[in-house]
Design a protein around this motif. Structure first.
Motif, PDB file in Angstrom:
ATOM      1  N   GLN A   1      34.924  42.472  37.183  1.00 36.26           N
ATOM      2  CA  GLN A   1      33.554  42.399  36.690  1.00 36.26           C
ATOM      3  C   GLN A   1      32.780  41.288  37.393  1.00 36.26           C
ATOM      4  O   GLN A   1      31.617  41.477  37.776  1.00 36.26           O
TER       5      GLN A   1
ATOM      6  N   ILE B   1      27.929  38.239  32.017  1.00 34.01           N
ATOM      7  CA  ILE B   1      29.287  38.352  32.567  1.00 34.01           C
ATOM      8  C   ILE B   1      29.885  36.973  32.806  1.00 34.01           C
ATOM      9  O   ILE B   1      31.065  36.728  32.524  1.00 34.01           O
TER      10      ILE B   1
ATOM     11  N   ASP C   1      40.660  42.710  34.961  1.00 32.65           N
ATOM     12  CA  ASP C   1      39.410  43.401  34.658  1.00 32.65           C
ATOM     13  C   ASP C   1      38.230  42.432  34.694  1.00 32.65           C
ATOM     14  O   ASP C   1      37.159  42.750  35.224  1.00 32.65           O
ATOM     15  N   ARG C   2      38.424  41.230  34.140  1.00 29.93           N
ATOM     16  CA  ARG C   2      37.355  40.222  34.151  1.00 29.93           C
ATOM     17  C   ARG C   2      37.043  39.791  35.582  1.00 29.93           C
ATOM     18  O   ARG C   2      35.883  39.550  35.935  1.00 29.93           O
TER      19      ARG C   2
END
Length: 299
Positions: free
Chosen positions: A7, A137, A3-4
């Motif tokens: 992103q 982020i 998921d990171r």
């Protein structure tokens, strides 16, 4: 982790598309309305496209799992991209600086337009939004490529602010009859060049430190050592080192345990040390533990 990664890739893709659109906007408007500062900012943005492509490529490579040729993973690919972005920022700073000094030595240019001012203001606002978005982020995901992209956006904020100031003073100077206002743009450009150079130096220094495998911050090492000492049966911490590999960290420790312990007992202690550090810091992906014998009476 996946998921990171997604992103980070999304943030870089948004940055790439934005850089392409802003480059076209600045160059077209700057050439149509003969705005040297806007054309210079557009050329600077064209360099950002190269930097963003490098960040995108490195982000994809860095997430590859370890293999036979790269047993420690590919995380340092992001650091290489960060160093490349720093070089591009240095070149951009020299471009802006030389252009600004040249403008100071020439007769002032007139004909600044409100449309050119609007394009520069739009770039300033959009780049500030992109900087806030990508820096958040990048810090959350410890992504060097996203952080490099964020700092590139920050350099653009400086450059766009100079463009807004220079074009704005030019427009206002024409209305008010201020001849000196025409020199606001090159003076602001020189200041921006110095700010971008400082930003590039910080990025390059961090990239070199990581590539040279500099230890992580002293307070982080102290934290790791405290966690190790909390593990039962640890009699001595002989050495502790930790280094960054892009978005993750590896830790190397040597500890003393009773020399009479069995291999199984030593193995269990090793697992406790690894689990303790990795639970406390999600950025740590590997902990190498070397056990030394300790005997009664030793310090």
């Amino acid at each position: 982790m996946a998921d990171r990664h997604n992103q980070s890739l999304t943030a870089i893709w948004i940055s790439l598309i934005s850089n392409v659109l802003l480059t076209v906007l600045k160059l077209v408007v700057g050439l149509l309305f003969a705005s040297p500062v806007l054309v210079a900012d557009g050329v600077h943005n064209a360099g950002d496209i190269i930097a963003t492509v490098a960040a995108l490529s490195s982000s994809m490579v860095s997430k590859k799992p370890a293999d036979e040729d790269h047993p420690y993973g590919h995380g340092k690919a992001e650091v290489v991209a960060s160093a490349l972005v720093a070089i591009i920022l240095v070149l951009a700073a020299f471009w802006v600086g030389v252009h600004s000094i040249g403008a100071l030595l020439e007769p002032p240019h007139g004909g600044e337009s409100w449309l050119a001012l609007g394009a520069a203001a739009l770039s300033l606002i959009w780049k500030q939004i992109l900087y806030v978005y990508t820096i958040g982020i990048g810090r959350r995901n410890r992504s060097k490529s996203v952080l490099a992209t964020a700092y590139d956006h920050l350099a653009d904020v400086y450059a766009s602010a100079a463009a807004v100031l220079g074009i704005g003073l030019g427009v206002l100077g024409e209305r008010m009859g201020w001849d000196w206002a025409a020199y606001g743009d090159p003076v602001a450009g020189i200041i921006v060049a110095l700010l971008v150079l400082k930003l590039a130096y910080g990025m390059a220094r961090e990239a070199v430190d990581i590539l040279m495998e500099k230890n992580v911050a002293a307070d982080k090492l102290t934290e790791f050592e405290s966690l190790i000492r909390e593990v039962s049966d640890i009699k001595r911490v002989d050495r502790i080192r930790a280094r960054e590999h892009g978005h993750y960290v590896t830790v190397d420790v040597r500890v003393g345990i009773p020399g009479s312990y069995t291999i199984q007992q030593g193995h269990d202690i090793t697992r406790k040390i690894k689990q303790s550090i990795m639970d406390a810091d999600p950025s740590v992906v590997e902990v190498l533990v070397h056990l030394n014998p300790w005997y009664e009476g030793e310090s």
